[in-house]
Design an enzyme around this catalytic site. Sequence first.
Site, PDB file in Angstrom:
ATOM      1  N   TRP A 163      -2.257 -21.398  25.382  1.00 28.72           N
ATOM      2  CA  TRP A 163      -2.015 -20.070  25.967  1.00 28.72           C
ATOM      3  C   TRP A 163      -0.847 -19.401  25.238  1.00 28.72           C
ATOM      4  O   TRP A 163      -0.831 -18.188  25.056  1.00 28.72           O
ATOM      5  CB  TRP A 163      -1.689 -20.196  27.457  1.00 28.72           C
ATOM      6  CG  TRP A 163      -1.503 -18.875  28.135  1.00 28.72           C
ATOM      7  CD1 TRP A 163      -2.465 -18.118  28.735  1.00 28.72           C
ATOM      8  CD2 TRP A 163      -0.288 -18.129  28.268  1.00 28.72           C
ATOM      9  NE1 TRP A 163      -1.939 -16.962  29.224  1.00 28.72           N
ATOM     10  CE2 TRP A 163      -0.598 -16.934  28.951  1.00 28.72           C
ATOM     11  CE3 TRP A 163       1.030 -18.348  27.874  1.00 28.72           C
ATOM     12  CZ2 TRP A 163       0.352 -15.975  29.259  1.00 28.72           C
ATOM     13  CZ3 TRP A 163       1.982 -17.385  28.169  1.00 28.72           C
ATOM     14  CH2 TRP A 163       1.643 -16.217  28.855  1.00 28.72           C
ATOM     15  N   HIS A 164       0.117 -20.210  24.802  1.00 25.38           N
ATOM     16  CA  HIS A 164       1.307 -19.653  24.160  1.00 25.38           C
ATOM     17  C   HIS A 164       1.097 -19.260  22.714  1.00 25.38           C
ATOM     18  O   HIS A 164       1.940 -18.592  22.123  1.00 25.38           O
ATOM     19  CB  HIS A 164       2.480 -20.631  24.255  1.00 25.38           C
ATOM     20  CG  HIS A 164       3.075 -20.672  25.618  1.00 25.38           C
ATOM     21  ND1 HIS A 164       2.576 -21.470  26.610  1.00 25.38           N
ATOM     22  CD2 HIS A 164       4.111 -19.990  26.172  1.00 25.38           C
ATOM     23  CE1 HIS A 164       3.282 -21.284  27.706  1.00 25.38           C
ATOM     24  NE2 HIS A 164       4.218 -20.388  27.480  1.00 25.38           N
ATOM     25  N   GLY A 165      -0.003 -19.691  22.112  1.00 27.25           N
ATOM     26  CA  GLY A 165      -0.221 -19.276  20.735  1.00 27.25           C
ATOM     27  C   GLY A 165      -1.301 -20.107  20.070  1.00 27.25           C
ATOM     28  O   GLY A 165      -1.508 -21.269  20.426  1.00 27.25           O
TER      29      GLY A 165
END
Lengths: 465, 385
Positions: free
Chosen positions: A315-317
């Site tokens: 989700w963060h990258g």
Amino acid sequence: MVFSSTLFLFLFLPVAVTLHLILPGRCRNALLLAASLFFYAWGGVGYIIILIVITALDYAAGLILPRLHSGRGKKAFLAAVIACNIGTLAFFKLADLLLGTANSLFSADLPILGLALPIGISFYTFQALSYVIDVYRNKVSPQRSVINFFTFVTLFPQLIAGPIVRYTDIEHELSDRAVTPSAFASGVSRFAIGLGKKVLLANTMGEIFRTASSGELTTLLAWCASLAYMFQIYFDFSGYSDMAIGLGRMLGFRFPENFRYPYEADSITDFWRRWHITLSSWFREYLYIPLGGNRRGLLRQILNLLIVWACTGFWHGGAWNFLFWGLYFFLILMLEKLFLLRVLEKLPMFVRRIYSLLLVFFSWVLFAWEDTEGLFSMIRALFGVGVPLSSDRSVFVLLGAASLFIICAVFSTHIPAALWRRGEQRLGGEGAHVICRAAAAFSIIFLSTAFLVGGSYNPFLYFKF
Amino acid sequence: MNEKKHDLPARVVSILFLAVLFAGGIGIFLFQKDKSEVENRFLQTLPVPDADSVLSGEWQEKFETFTSDQFPFRDAFNAVGVTVRYALGSRLVGGSVIGRTPDGEIRMFEEITEDPKRAERVEKTLASVDALAGTGVRTVLLAAPSAGAVYKDDLPAFAPVPDAEINAALSGSRKFLTVSPDLTADESLYFRTDHHWTARGAGLAYRAYAEALGLSPTETSFETVSTGFYGTLHSRAPLPFIKPDILEVPTLDVSGVRVRAGGGFGGYDSLSDIDLYSKDALDAKDKYQYFLGGNYGLAVIENETAGDGVLFVFKDSFANCFVPYLTSHYGRIIMIDPRYYRGSYEDLRALFLDADPDCVLVLYEASNLAADTYLSPMLGALSGE
């Protein structure tokens, strides 16, 4: 458009907020929707189509779901809607990562798409999905008004960097809200605090990180750089959340809190109850618990956690280091659940805090470096392998950063807020409190403006989220 | 009624907040300026949108720059920001390193960035100077020490000292002659707010040059032409309450000097007359441009009373303040600034052979020379590589 710019602060914000105040109630959502779309389209007209299509899809799904009979068909329909949402998100995040990895593993020559991640997609997809799933679960009744639903998803305060506001959080306020003077004034203070965190602290730390991590590394520089990054990401992110919450109040919304002094955590379990709260609670509510949570035995629980943390990582990258970052936390949380928490409880508080801070510190090292070469040279430098301990330049950088490190450390704790409250107790009534807070807020806005117009370093961290 | 009264402070705060933001926003559109004197750069004015620039996002970007460039009292805000950073202990602001003289005055330095390729580049550049000297023409290298190397003690604690690579490289034996002036005499040899040397600093270097070449240096005194010079280092970190620099010129007889300058494309014919000392620069922010009015790709300085010696100079801006001293020794000085030279290497070669110089001078600030990538290919072309 970012909040920390003269454009937003002195043109967009006053115009949007004032119009919202003076327009009659029934026009307010239409205004917010128009303002939000303008806000989003400012940075790139193209990706607004994705935003509109996803929102329209989820709007329609919300209307269709209650008409379906419970059972397989309804479940399949929900699955399809989720697949569309997550599929779009995953496509933008992971397509190039997978293509690139396939190319290097099998020395293939697949073309890289070079897609830029649509800004805020990770946030708005999750918001809209929470609505669809809640409608499926009959927790909320579907929103019939197109304008209200689009306003919910695109609401500019939280559109591009959270907090992740669930439909249930603001369902009531969407159709009926009042902006009281005291709510507005508290919004002003909250916004100013966030602006100061972002412009005065996070940007300054970002500059130190950039200076310290460029050029010949030493152990001292590596620690300076990583510490600066640790502060940058906290003040950037929590500052953005504060600004969003403050803007929400000026518009009559109450958004959920997103941070609770995470660097005061006494375990990693505790840290994730304090860091990006709306994301971890989203994953708990819509992934971990549906997977069975802890109700199906220890092994299944471990598997569930593994899935949740792999997803949290990506989700963060869309890069492997974010997956490793997620799995790093999975590992620690597992150990804490199995036995470590019981051990920690017997230790003095400061040991527990140092334990958590160190683990969080190394997690940000993992987070900061997308390329393995940069990551490994940073880790080697942190442990003094193959680099000098210090150099003149390292001491120079540290001297320039020292007082700011102390300021950041103090403002990472609850102490300034507690002191402020104690000071207020000695002051007279509510009126005096409002005036003191306003004086502080205006000072922060003044100083932030001074930092902003000088064109000093002002990065935007959320393009990869 | 009671509630309204209770709400009054909050109401006032809310209205004041919006009023302040509106005032700032409206201020952006009033009193537009197209140039910042303090920062010495052009400012973005209100951009005109059209379909293409809006769709590509170019207009939005310009508009955002416009809102910060035209912000009311921008210079004052900027000064506040810089002062706060300095007060909090930062000694590197906007690329300027901020130190102090023994008298307690602020002295600013160029930031020395870490550059692992620097030593290699220095070696390459010096090798090209060496190759030119190898062709038989008398070649002199004058690397003006960077201010940070001259005033080491004025640098903030632990700040890196520049010029290590070039000093190491110059210690080897070379075919060219190296002039290394000692510029540690006093605090007046470099500006405090600008990275350049002053006419006094250049004057000492001139003595060293004359000595090395067996010329007898002209004695000079100095005349102040401006007492209000804030240089480019100050533009990047506009701290308030700083004493301005003084701009001086040597008292030389330059009545017979004629200067022509241009980009160099089209040879001598394309040059136009300029002044050795540009009075206009005294009204502008960057008063160092008083010397020759700035940098030109090609400049020719002739002095009919100075005999027929010819000097060829490859240089950066440090030479602008230095060459006036040489006008009494050479009838013709041909100056090339490789960064701005627009002619071809063949043209330059023809120019060089035609001039048949008695001497070639390479004059750069040491850290500038270490960063330069224009000089070595140019000299390589001249020495027939």
